[in-house]
Write a protein that holds these residues in place. Sequence first.
Motif, short mmCIF file in Angstrom:
data_model
loop_
_atom_site.label_atom_id
_atom_site.label_comp_id
_atom_site.label_asym_id
_atom_site.label_seq_id
_atom_site.Cartn_x
_atom_site.Cartn_y
_atom_site.Cartn_z
N ARG A 6 -79.97 27.76 17.63
CA ARG A 6 -78.64 26.84 17.63
C ARG A 6 -78.38 26.12 16.28
O ARG A 6 -79.31 25.82 15.40
N VAL A 7 -77.18 25.82 15.74
CA VAL A 7 -76.86 25.46 14.66
C VAL A 7 -76.03 24.35 14.97
O VAL A 7 -74.81 24.48 15.75
N LYS A 8 -76.03 23.16 14.44
CA LYS A 8 -75.40 21.89 14.67
C LYS A 8 -74.22 21.79 13.41
O LYS A 8 -74.68 21.69 12.46
N HIS A 9 -73.09 21.61 13.94
CA HIS A 9 -71.90 21.45 12.94
C HIS A 9 -71.33 20.34 12.86
O HIS A 9 -70.78 20.14 13.77
N TYR A 10 -71.49 19.51 11.73
CA TYR A 10 -70.90 18.16 11.72
C TYR A 10 -69.70 18.06 11.10
O TYR A 10 -69.11 16.71 10.84
N GLY A 11 -68.69 19.02 10.95
CA GLY A 11 -67.56 19.05 10.16
C GLY A 11 -66.56 18.04 10.91
O GLY A 11 -65.74 17.70 10.44
N TRP A 12 -66.75 18.22 12.27
CA TRP A 12 -65.79 17.40 13.11
C TRP A 12 -66.43 16.10 13.66
O TRP A 12 -65.84 15.50 14.48
N ALA A 13 -67.55 15.73 13.34
CA ALA A 13 -68.09 14.54 13.64
C ALA A 13 -67.65 13.43 12.93
O ALA A 13 -68.17 12.47 12.15
N LEU A 14 -66.46 12.97 13.12
CA LEU A 14 -65.79 12.15 12.29
C LEU A 14 -64.94 11.00 13.35
O LEU A 14 -64.61 11.34 14.51
N PRO A 15 -64.44 9.99 12.69
CA PRO A 15 -63.61 8.94 13.63
C PRO A 15 -62.26 9.42 13.57
O PRO A 15 -61.91 10.37 12.86
N PRO A 16 -61.61 8.77 14.55
CA PRO A 16 -60.16 9.13 14.80
C PRO A 16 -59.35 9.52 13.45
O PRO A 16 -58.64 10.47 13.37
N GLU A 17 -59.32 8.50 12.72
CA GLU A 17 -58.48 8.30 11.57
C GLU A 17 -58.98 9.73 10.56
O GLU A 17 -57.97 10.25 9.99
N ALA A 18 -60.08 10.09 10.46
CA ALA A 18 -60.55 11.25 9.57
C ALA A 18 -60.41 12.54 10.37
O ALA A 18 -59.63 13.26 9.52
N LEU A 19 -60.02 12.66 11.60
CA LEU A 19 -59.70 13.65 12.49
C LEU A 19 -58.25 13.75 12.24
O LEU A 19 -57.67 15.11 12.11
N ARG A 20 -57.44 12.75 12.14
CA ARG A 20 -56.19 12.82 11.79
C ARG A 20 -55.82 13.31 10.49
O ARG A 20 -54.75 14.11 10.29
N GLU A 21 -56.73 12.90 9.47
CA GLU A 21 -56.47 13.37 8.14
C GLU A 21 -56.62 14.99 8.00
O GLU A 21 -55.86 15.82 7.41
N LYS A 22 -57.45 15.50 8.93
CA LYS A 22 -57.99 16.91 8.67
C LYS A 22 -56.90 17.86 9.65
O LYS A 22 -56.20 18.88 9.10
N TYR A 23 -56.31 17.15 10.57
CA TYR A 23 -55.01 17.57 11.36
C TYR A 23 -53.86 17.91 10.23
O TYR A 23 -53.19 18.98 10.13
N ASP A 24 -53.63 16.54 9.57
CA ASP A 24 -52.31 16.67 8.57
C ASP A 24 -52.54 17.67 7.53
O ASP A 24 -51.63 18.46 6.95
#
Length: 251
Positions: free
Chosen positions: A193-211
């Motif tokens: 297995r590989v652990k991907h932390y690219g989405w291991a973010l707080p809500p505001e950072a997830l919003r930035e990625k969505y935008d």
Amino acid sequence: MINKGRPLRKTSGNRLTAMMQVRNESGRYLEQVLEELSGFVDDIVIVDDASTDGTVRLCESFAKVTKLVTLEGSRFNREWELRRILWELAVSTDPDWLLSVDADEFYEEEAKREMRRLIDQDVYDWVAFRLYDFWGGTTHYREDEHWNIHTKHTRTLVRYLPQFYYFTPQMDHHVPRLPLSYAVLPGFLTELRVKHYGWALPPEALREKYDRYMELDPEGKWGSLEQYASILDENPRLVEWQERRRLGRPE
């Protein structure tokens, strides 16, 4: 320079080169990723996509980083060019095997221990792992209809065959990390297995990625609009990560 006299497939003494593209990764996971890679690969090659922070200095501080190219202008909107530049840089090291790694990916301990056994053989030419998208932190991964890449296998480790034809599609975003032409070669599907932390973010950072995704791909040409929208789910289904005992070796 390519050594034309070497055997195509070796059962020992294989050289492993890790390859990654980075942009503004200072202060995130890059330092830890480079530390871990330095423990089980022979070389690391990096293409920096015009970072404006301390990413380049961080990369230069690791002895295993033997090649580093810094682009003057970002190619983020033409990802296929980034993939091509990185591939050409990686194969210029005359590797036996290549490991494609993101700046926020970590191989579990068993995978690192097994890496040499996976490459020191002459049966298969690529290895695919289970990749898990961690969400909101580093203790849980996401599992639902839009986030389930771990239920499939992701090819990240490949043998370099100098005379083989390598094809990568010219896509602006979501470009496969390795040439698609590997699909015609024999491979091995491992449960490592590989652990991907690219989405291991707080809500505001997830919003930035969505935008950012909506700005780059508003019509869903390169990805799924439904998946983009799911980034903002307030209560995604999360599963706690469980470390596990050493796996038995496959026959």
